[in-house]
Design a protein around this motif. Structure first.
Motif, PDB file in Angstrom:
ATOM      1  N   THR A  69       0.816  -1.218   0.000  1.00 49.31           N
ATOM      2  CA  THR A  69       0.000   0.000   0.000  1.00 49.31           C
ATOM      3  C   THR A  69       0.851   1.271   0.000  1.00 49.31           C
ATOM      4  OG1 THR A  69      -0.040  -0.005   2.402  1.00 49.31           O
ATOM      5  CG2 THR A  69      -1.859  -1.149   1.276  1.00 49.31           C
TER       6      THR A  69
ATOM      7  N   CYS B 199       2.851   2.460   2.263  1.00 43.47           N
ATOM      8  CA  CYS B 199       2.842   3.230   3.521  1.00 43.47           C
ATOM      9  C   CYS B 199       4.243   3.721   3.891  1.00 43.47           C
ATOM     10  CB  CYS B 199       2.277   2.379   4.655  1.00 43.47           C
ATOM     11  SG  CYS B 199       3.385   1.067   5.191  1.00 43.47           S
TER      12      CYS B 199
ATOM     13  N   CYS C 296       8.433   0.295   5.823  1.00 45.34           N
ATOM     14  CA  CYS C 296       9.692  -0.432   5.645  1.00 45.34           C
ATOM     15  C   CYS C 296      10.855   0.536   5.415  1.00 45.34           C
ATOM     16  CB  CYS C 296       9.567  -1.412   4.487  1.00 45.34           C
ATOM     17  SG  CYS C 296       8.941  -0.689   2.958  1.00 45.34           S
TER      18      CYS C 296
ATOM     19  N   VAL D 174      10.535   2.986  -1.450  1.00 47.31           N
ATOM     20  CA  VAL D 174       9.274   2.542  -2.057  1.00 47.31           C
ATOM     21  C   VAL D 174       9.058   3.350  -3.341  1.00 47.31           C
ATOM     22  CG1 VAL D 174       6.811   2.209  -1.733  1.00 47.31           C
ATOM     23  CG2 VAL D 174       8.372   1.924   0.198  1.00 47.31           C
TER      24      VAL D 174
ATOM     25  N   PRO E 150       8.790  -1.835  -3.112  1.00 44.15           N
ATOM     26  CA  PRO E 150       9.757  -1.569  -2.042  1.00 44.15           C
ATOM     27  C   PRO E 150      11.133  -2.070  -2.487  1.00 44.15           C
ATOM     28  CG  PRO E 150       7.922  -2.955  -1.291  1.00 44.15           C
ATOM     29  CD  PRO E 150       7.912  -2.960  -2.783  1.00 44.15           C
TER      30      PRO E 150
ATOM     31  N   SER F 223       8.410  -4.603   9.891  1.00 41.35           N
ATOM     32  CA  SER F 223       7.587  -3.391   9.976  1.00 41.35           C
ATOM     33  C   SER F 223       6.326  -3.461   9.126  1.00 41.35           C
ATOM     34  CB  SER F 223       8.399  -2.179   9.510  1.00 41.35           C
ATOM     35  OG  SER F 223       8.513  -2.207   8.101  1.00 41.35           O
TER      36      SER F 223
ATOM     37  N   MET G  66       1.105  -5.152   6.162  1.00 40.53           N
ATOM     38  CA  MET G  66       0.301  -5.720   5.080  1.00 40.53           C
ATOM     39  C   MET G  66       0.753  -7.125   4.685  1.00 40.53           C
ATOM     40  SD  MET G  66      -1.803  -3.381   4.761  1.00 40.53           S
ATOM     41  CE  MET G  66      -2.751  -4.080   3.410  1.00 40.53           C
TER      42      MET G  66
HETATM   43  S1  SF4 Z   1       6.153  -3.181   1.774  1.00 35.98           S
HETATM   44 FE1  SF4 Z   1       4.753  -3.020   3.557  1.00 35.98          FE
HETATM   45  S2  SF4 Z   1       5.764  -1.508   4.913  1.00 35.98           S
HETATM   46 FE2  SF4 Z   1       6.692  -1.265   2.861  1.00 35.98          FE
HETATM   47  S3  SF4 Z   1       5.477   0.334   1.842  1.00 35.98           S
HETATM   48 FE3  SF4 Z   1       4.564  -1.648   1.254  1.00 35.98          FE
HETATM   49  S4  SF4 Z   1       2.906  -1.985   2.743  1.00 35.98           S
HETATM   50 FE4  SF4 Z   1       4.244  -0.384   3.629  1.00 35.98          FE
END
Ligand code: SF4
Ligand code: SF4
Length: 219
Positions: free
Chosen positions: A14, A16, A19, A54, A71, A155, A158
């Motif tokens: 997503t 976020c 990570c 990301v 990521p 971390s 998801m």
């Molecule tokens: S891999 Fe997981 S922690 Fe990293 S941006 Fe995506 S959803 Fe967030």
């Protein structure tokens, strides 16, 4: 060597950036000052103090918009070209941990004057302008050698990232690929035989990142 491997299921990400932040926290790396460059991807690319990034890509397929989130990090290649090339310039400047398969840079890399893409098919390593030392993800080797998972993996709320013994991760990745392909025939795992970071995505790998397109394989 079996060693360790990440499985990163980009279909669940997503963006976020938990990570990305946890990597900085564990390694005590500073933030990078940036400005708005028209994308949520921030900083714009990997840096000498940003080992996990990301990537954001907006893809327009037949009039439908899809966000591709990746990521990104060093793949800890099974046969790392960066190690081969850097060690040709400076012997033992890059190490390959026998137990985990982690590719580890040392300060001896400081005198190596090359571009990232000349050493790495994924354009990953970055060089500190002041010290000359090259850097990238080191698999959180300090954590892994003490039975812990890399900080980024722990971390992710998801469930995008998993980490463990290579055979187990390959089995999980291919099982998930078969599941995703029931809905998306064009799902892929990028370069599974060559890397210790298995990226699973949908569609054209280059729509996630241009350097993801090389030698992509599927089932
Ligand atoms: S891999 Fe997981 S922690 Fe990293 S941006 Fe995506 S959803 Fe967030
Ligand atoms: S992804 Fe690039 S930097 Fe990482 S081990 Fe492979 S060749 Fe080296």
């Amino acid at each position: 060597m079996q060693g360790k491997t990440f499985f990163i299921d980009m279909t669940k990400c997503t963006a976020c950036r938990g990570c990305q932040v946890s990597c900085k926290q564990w390694k005590n790396l500073p933030a990078v000052k940036t400005k708005n460059w028209g994308s949520h991807q921030n900083p714009p690319s990997l840096t000498p103090v940003t080992f996990k990034l990301v990537r954001f890509n907006e893809v327009n397929k037949d009039g439908k918009i899809r966000w591709n989130f990746m990521p990104e990090q060093c793949r800890h290649c099974v046969e790392p070209s960066c190690k081969l090339i850097m060690n040709m310039y400076v012997p033992n400047s890059v190490e390959h941990d026998a137990k985990t398969g982690a590719v580890l840079y040392t300060d001896k890399t400081a005198t190596i004057d090359l571009e990232p893409w000349e050493m790495c098919p994924y354009n990953v390593p970055r060089r500190d302008e002041k010290t000359g030392v090259w850097s990238k993800c080191n698999m959180c080797i300090d954590r892994v050698q003490n039975g812990m998972k890399p900080a980024c993996v722990t971390s992710c709320a998801m469930g995008v990232m998993q980490f463990g013994d290579r055979e187990e991760m390959l089995a999980i990745a291919y099982e998930r690929l078969a599941e995703v392909r029931k809905k998306h025939k064009d799902a892929f795992i990028a370069d599974p035989d060559d890397v210790r970071v298995l990226f699973l995505g949908i569609g054209d790998p280059a729509d996630y990142y241009e350097y993801l397109s090389a030698d992509t394989a599927g089932l």
